[in-house]
Scaffold this motif. Sequence first.
Motif, PDB file in Angstrom:
ATOM      1  N   SER A  58       0.843  -1.202   0.000  1.00  0.00           N
ATOM      2  CA  SER A  58       0.000   0.000   0.000  1.00  0.00           C
ATOM      3  C   SER A  58       0.876   1.250   0.000  1.00  0.00           C
ATOM      4  O   SER A  58       2.023   1.224   0.451  1.00  0.00           O
ATOM      5  CB  SER A  58      -0.900  -0.006   1.239  1.00  0.00           C
ATOM      6  N   ASN A  59       0.302   2.352  -0.478  1.00  0.00           N
ATOM      7  CA  ASN A  59       1.027   3.628  -0.506  1.00  0.00           C
ATOM      8  C   ASN A  59       0.635   4.526   0.658  1.00  0.00           C
ATOM      9  O   ASN A  59       1.073   5.676   0.739  1.00  0.00           O
ATOM     10  CB  ASN A  59       0.768   4.339  -1.831  1.00  0.00           C
ATOM     11  N   ILE A  60      -0.195   4.013   1.564  1.00  0.00           N
ATOM     12  CA  ILE A  60      -0.615   4.815   2.712  1.00  0.00           C
ATOM     13  C   ILE A  60      -0.529   3.981   3.992  1.00  0.00           C
ATOM     14  O   ILE A  60      -0.527   2.753   3.945  1.00  0.00           O
ATOM     15  CB  ILE A  60      -2.055   5.371   2.537  1.00  0.00           C
ATOM     16  N   HIS A  61      -0.453   4.675   5.137  1.00  0.00           N
ATOM     17  CA  HIS A  61      -0.322   4.033   6.450  1.00  0.00           C
ATOM     18  C   HIS A  61      -1.512   4.431   7.334  1.00  0.00           C
ATOM     19  O   HIS A  61      -1.367   5.212   8.267  1.00  0.00           O
ATOM     20  CB  HIS A  61       0.966   4.470   7.148  1.00  0.00           C
ATOM     21  N   PRO A  62      -2.707   3.909   7.097  1.00  0.00           N
ATOM     22  CA  PRO A  62      -3.840   4.276   7.964  1.00  0.00           C
ATOM     23  C   PRO A  62      -3.720   3.602   9.329  1.00  0.00           C
ATOM     24  O   PRO A  62      -3.057   2.568   9.472  1.00  0.00           O
ATOM     25  CB  PRO A  62      -5.041   3.729   7.193  1.00  0.00           C
ATOM     26  N   ALA A  63      -4.361   4.192  10.298  1.00  0.00           N
ATOM     27  CA  ALA A  63      -4.346   3.594  11.641  1.00  0.00           C
ATOM     28  C   ALA A  63      -5.033   2.237  11.627  1.00  0.00           C
ATOM     29  O   ALA A  63      -4.628   1.308  12.325  1.00  0.00           O
ATOM     30  CB  ALA A  63      -5.037   4.534  12.626  1.00  0.00           C
ATOM     31  N   ASP A  64      -6.082   2.103  10.832  1.00  0.00           N
ATOM     32  CA  ASP A  64      -6.805   0.837  10.700  1.00  0.00           C
ATOM     33  C   ASP A  64      -6.803   0.453   9.221  1.00  0.00           C
ATOM     34  O   ASP A  64      -7.461   1.103   8.394  1.00  0.00           O
ATOM     35  CB  ASP A  64      -8.237   0.996  11.203  1.00  0.00           C
ATOM     36  N   ALA A  65      -6.034  -0.566   8.868  1.00  0.00           N
ATOM     37  CA  ALA A  65      -5.860  -0.946   7.461  1.00  0.00           C
ATOM     38  C   ALA A  65      -6.889  -1.971   7.004  1.00  0.00           C
ATOM     39  O   ALA A  65      -6.810  -2.452   5.860  1.00  0.00           O
ATOM     40  CB  ALA A  65      -4.461  -1.497   7.262  1.00  0.00           C
ATOM     41  N   ARG A  66      -7.879  -2.291   7.840  1.00  0.00           N
ATOM     42  CA  ARG A  66      -8.803  -3.359   7.474  1.00  0.00           C
ATOM     43  C   ARG A  66      -9.599  -3.044   6.214  1.00  0.00           C
ATOM     44  O   ARG A  66      -9.870  -3.922   5.397  1.00  0.00           O
ATOM     45  CB  ARG A  66      -9.752  -3.655   8.649  1.00  0.00           C
ATOM     46  N   GLN A  67      -9.983  -1.785   6.041  1.00  0.00           N
ATOM     47  CA  GLN A  67     -10.748  -1.437   4.846  1.00  0.00           C
ATOM     48  C   GLN A  67      -9.907  -1.578   3.580  1.00  0.00           C
ATOM     49  O   GLN A  67     -10.409  -1.987   2.530  1.00  0.00           O
ATOM     50  CB  GLN A  67     -11.288  -0.013   4.972  1.00  0.00           C
ATOM     51  N   ILE A  68      -8.635  -1.199   3.673  1.00  0.00           N
ATOM     52  CA  ILE A  68      -7.746  -1.341   2.506  1.00  0.00           C
ATOM     53  C   ILE A  68      -7.600  -2.813   2.146  1.00  0.00           C
ATOM     54  O   ILE A  68      -7.716  -3.200   0.973  1.00  0.00           O
ATOM     55  CB  ILE A  68      -6.369  -0.732   2.802  1.00  0.00           C
ATOM     56  N   VAL A  69      -7.377  -3.656   3.156  1.00  0.00           N
ATOM     57  CA  VAL A  69      -7.228  -5.082   2.897  1.00  0.00           C
ATOM     58  C   VAL A  69      -8.516  -5.657   2.315  1.00  0.00           C
ATOM     59  O   VAL A  69      -8.491  -6.406   1.328  1.00  0.00           O
ATOM     60  CB  VAL A  69      -6.837  -5.826   4.193  1.00  0.00           C
ATOM     61  N   ALA A  70      -9.649  -5.282   2.901  1.00  0.00           N
ATOM     62  CA  ALA A  70     -10.933  -5.809   2.417  1.00  0.00           C
ATOM     63  C   ALA A  70     -11.195  -5.393   0.982  1.00  0.00           C
ATOM     64  O   ALA A  70     -11.685  -6.183   0.168  1.00  0.00           O
ATOM     65  CB  ALA A  70     -12.063  -5.329   3.328  1.00  0.00           C
ATOM     66  N   GLY A  71     -10.854  -4.160   0.644  1.00  0.00           N
ATOM     67  CA  GLY A  71     -11.058  -3.693  -0.723  1.00  0.00           C
ATOM     68  C   GLY A  71     -10.204  -4.456  -1.721  1.00  0.00           C
ATOM     69  O   GLY A  71     -10.681  -4.845  -2.804  1.00  0.00           O
ATOM     70  N   ASN A  72      -8.964  -4.703  -1.370  1.00  0.00           N
ATOM     71  CA  ASN A  72      -8.083  -5.472  -2.256  1.00  0.00           C
ATOM     72  C   ASN A  72      -8.549  -6.920  -2.378  1.00  0.00           C
ATOM     73  O   ASN A  72      -8.488  -7.513  -3.460  1.00  0.00           O
ATOM     74  CB  ASN A  72      -6.644  -5.416  -1.742  1.00  0.00           C
ATOM     75  N   GLU A  73      -9.009  -7.490  -1.279  1.00  0.00           N
ATOM     76  CA  GLU A  73      -9.523  -8.872  -1.327  1.00  0.00           C
ATOM     77  C   GLU A  73     -10.747  -8.962  -2.221  1.00  0.00           C
ATOM     78  O   GLU A  73     -10.917  -9.932  -2.977  1.00  0.00           O
ATOM     79  CB  GLU A  73      -9.855  -9.346   0.085  1.00  0.00           C
ATOM     80  N   ARG A  74     -11.592  -7.939  -2.173  1.00  0.00           N
ATOM     81  CA  ARG A  74     -12.808  -7.943  -2.990  1.00  0.00           C
ATOM     82  C   ARG A  74     -12.461  -7.890  -4.488  1.00  0.00           C
ATOM     83  O   ARG A  74     -13.046  -8.610  -5.308  1.00  0.00           O
ATOM     84  CB  ARG A  74     -13.683  -6.758  -2.588  1.00  0.00           C
ATOM     85  N   VAL A  75     -11.504  -7.043  -4.830  1.00  0.00           N
ATOM     86  CA  VAL A  75     -11.094  -6.936  -6.230  1.00  0.00           C
ATOM     87  C   VAL A  75     -10.461  -8.244  -6.701  1.00  0.00           C
ATOM     88  O   VAL A  75     -10.754  -8.733  -7.794  1.00  0.00           O
ATOM     89  CB  VAL A  75     -10.102  -5.769  -6.410  1.00  0.00           C
ATOM     90  N   LEU A  76      -9.608  -8.826  -5.857  1.00  0.00           N
ATOM     91  CA  LEU A  76      -8.950 -10.065  -6.247  1.00  0.00           C
ATOM     92  C   LEU A  76      -9.956 -11.197  -6.389  1.00  0.00           C
ATOM     93  O   LEU A  76      -9.823 -12.045  -7.290  1.00  0.00           O
ATOM     94  CB  LEU A  76      -7.880 -10.433  -5.227  1.00  0.00           C
ATOM     95  N   ARG A  77     -10.971 -11.206  -5.544  1.00  0.00           N
ATOM     96  CA  ARG A  77     -11.987 -12.257  -5.623  1.00  0.00           C
ATOM     97  C   ARG A  77     -12.637 -12.269  -7.007  1.00  0.00           C
ATOM     98  O   ARG A  77     -12.847 -13.329  -7.610  1.00  0.00           O
ATOM     99  CB  ARG A  77     -13.048 -12.052  -4.535  1.00  0.00           C
ATOM    100  N   SER A  78     -12.907 -11.088  -7.538  1.00  0.00           N
ATOM    101  CA  SER A  78     -13.504 -11.008  -8.875  1.00  0.00           C
ATOM    102  C   SER A  78     -12.541 -11.523  -9.937  1.00  0.00           C
ATOM    103  O   SER A  78     -12.950 -12.233 -10.866  1.00  0.00           O
ATOM    104  CB  SER A  78     -13.887  -9.559  -9.191  1.00  0.00           C
ATOM    105  N   ARG A  79     -11.286 -11.164  -9.803  1.00  0.00           N
ATOM    106  CA  ARG A  79     -10.281 -11.618 -10.771  1.00  0.00           C
ATOM    107  C   ARG A  79     -10.156 -13.144 -10.740  1.00  0.00           C
ATOM    108  O   ARG A  79     -10.073 -13.805 -11.773  1.00  0.00           O
ATOM    109  CB  ARG A  79      -8.928 -10.983 -10.461  1.00  0.00           C
ATOM    110  N   LEU A  80     -10.085 -13.702  -9.534  1.00  0.00           N
ATOM    111  CA  LEU A  80      -9.925 -15.143  -9.412  1.00  0.00           C
ATOM    112  C   LEU A  80     -11.171 -15.881  -9.893  1.00  0.00           C
ATOM    113  O   LEU A  80     -11.073 -16.989 -10.440  1.00  0.00           O
ATOM    114  CB  LEU A  80      -9.614 -15.526  -7.968  1.00  0.00           C
ATOM    115  N   ALA A  81     -12.303 -15.268  -9.695  1.00  0.00           N
ATOM    116  CA  ALA A  81     -13.540 -15.876 -10.202  1.00  0.00           C
ATOM    117  C   ALA A  81     -13.503 -15.946 -11.725  1.00  0.00           C
ATOM    118  O   ALA A  81     -13.956 -16.935 -12.330  1.00  0.00           O
ATOM    119  CB  ALA A  81     -14.753 -15.067  -9.729  1.00  0.00           C
ATOM    120  N   ASP A  82     -12.967 -14.907 -12.357  1.00  0.00           N
ATOM    121  CA  ASP A  82     -12.814 -14.937 -13.814  1.00  0.00           C
ATOM    122  C   ASP A  82     -11.892 -16.071 -14.233  1.00  0.00           C
ATOM    123  O   ASP A  82     -12.161 -16.806 -15.191  1.00  0.00           O
ATOM    124  CB  ASP A  82     -12.244 -13.606 -14.317  1.00  0.00           C
ATOM    125  N   ALA A  83     -10.752 -16.207 -13.528  1.00  0.00           N
ATOM    126  CA  ALA A  83      -9.803 -17.266 -13.854  1.00  0.00           C
ATOM    127  C   ALA A  83     -10.439 -18.643 -13.712  1.00  0.00           C
ATOM    128  O   ALA A  83     -10.242 -19.529 -14.558  1.00  0.00           O
ATOM    129  CB  ALA A  83      -8.576 -17.159 -12.951  1.00  0.00           C
TER     130      ALA A  83
END
Length: 735
Positions: free
Chosen positions: A324-349
Amino acid sequence: MTNATQSLPIPSLLVELLVQELPPKSLKKLGDSFAETVTASLKRQGLAANDVAATPFASPRRLAVHIEHVAAQAADKSVSQKLMPVAVGLDANGLATPALLKKLRSLCGNAACPPVSQLKRAIDGKAEALFLDSVAKGATLAEGLQKAIEETLEKLPIATMMTYQLGDGWSTVNFVRPAQGLVALHGQEIVPVEVLGLTAGRETQGHRFEAKMNPLILRDADSYAQYLEAEGAVIAAFPARREEIERQLKAAAAGGNLDLIEDDALLDEVTALVERPHVLVGQFDSGFLDVPQECLILTMKVHQKYFPLLAKNGALSHKFLIVSNIHPADARQIVAGNERVLRSRLADAKFFFDQDRKKTLASRVAGLDKVVYHNKLGTQAERVERIWAIAQAIGLQLGGNEFAAKASEAAMLSKADLLTDMVGEFPELQGIMGRYYAKHDGLADDVADAIEDHYKPRFAGDALPRNMTGICVALADKLETLVGMFGIGQTPTGDKDPFALRRHALGVIRILIEKEVALPLDTLLEKTADIFGRKINGTPESLSDFIYERLRHYFLSSDEQTFSLGEPADTNTNAINTAAMNRPAFSPQQVDAVLALRPQRLSDVKKRLDAVRAFAALPEAESLAATNKRVGNILKKADVRIEDEINPAFLQAPAEQALHDALSRIVPGADAAFAAGDYNASLQILAALKQPVDDFFDKVMVNSEDEALRSNRLALLARLHHAMNRVADISRLAT
């Protein structure tokens, strides 16, 4: 100038160009070029010493360089300028001619020109000429830096330029991305330069979201990197940022008892995307692990720039790393957002994988007729027919009908996966997916493996095909490409090799040598050319030259340890890399000595080189090599017919009789060892010829006036030359 002034330290120079986000895959190269060209220009102008230290900086939004000890003004230089020949510049009385006066006025301008008597006279070539000696004022830093920056921007390795409008609403400039700021500090002082519609100052920008303030006001050149990191939350130096990302990646992997799949290209790209890296751990549904791991790895790397992780058993984990390019106090939203995007990509695969398996590879072969391979060489279907024929011919030579049938089956299916959805999405997976689909279709393991392996080796240090079926198809694929492209004149030029012919040639070389495939190269090339028929104009000699040049490179350099995008390192690849890195070094003379004979069985070349290296270590080697070179020159200049047989009746001198006897005793043993493939023994036996050869040249006149004697002595030398040069051209070892 006072001593106090002379002792003052020479300030450093900082130049920074602030721009919109730069292309990540080009950033490192742009940063290095920017720093190198600015520094080189200042050195040429005398503003910086040749050994000056320069530090490049490159982040997503800036190119910069810090150069130590840059002068405010270059030293004056003495200049001697040729004016014209004396005969043209002076008349018979030694007075200046109109031509000389005109030349002096053009050079001196408003300054007073020196009298003619002060002009220097010196010989220039064959005539005497007049020279004007003067002192050129050294460039100021403002002048020199202006020139350096303009030169640098012209030379930056930019693939595509942008044209954008400046703030005045009328002017336009061209650059890789819109430039937004320019910093030029010499110590604490601003250097007044302008470029891309910008005027230099001391303001720059920190991180878009995490800088303590924006803009940042730079105090001096030397505090740039520290100030930018402390106040602007930007690690400006590319190597430092890369090192920090790598440290965090390894720490995160170790924290989960997992292993990082190292990928230098991806690490460089991610380094070019962030200014303040922060590594986070994400995960995806483990159900996706049913999809081939190569697909999942490529999805994560190519589309999302994530770093996949392996479990300790080598299997792909369902966890991955995000930079990530940022250091938030709570990174859970960043992780969840990336997981959501990857889930779509993997579903395509997963969808592609499931859909592809609904059709067999064999059913896709007919569709290759609609895919153009090359406008002069036909479709992919035609190409596959050629690969099939070449693989079958090689298979018959190596293992008979049953083996040839397997090679033919694998060759016919080798390109079928090009028509699958997965390979359409990820071209890097061609061959790899073919293997998965072949196994799904119930094909034999060696055929399925060959479909994947026929692309190998795909890069320096890659593993070779794992079975003989794969070797046949891999050779066929590479020979088809080489002979076809050379046959239509599509040869590599300079650093341009659009069809990767250098890689294909090296692949043929590695397979023939490292897998000990005892097939003659000329036969392989001729058979392949015959299969092309009228589509090409035979096999050009240049292709053979090309392959032997790559063979020379193969034995003079070690392969780099590199892994392809999307493929985790395996034990086979590491074994090949280790073997390459531990390859014994041969001298250029030894390699040239062997390759001068153009040995057709490349699998023998290593044994020949070992033999030549052992021979070169013998005390007799240097003398025999020099003599062999001398013999070759004598035979080339022979003015009489050299007979095939030596006539004992004409052996008059004791030294030539002794050489003939030595050849009769020694050469049969050397020839027998050569025929048995024991090249080392063959050369070692021939070393015994040193003394009779030396005596011959000391005591016998080869070019006798008696033509019969001369011809017979030349026949004797021809016999010696042939015996000495069966393993290698020994004359190439002469110093």
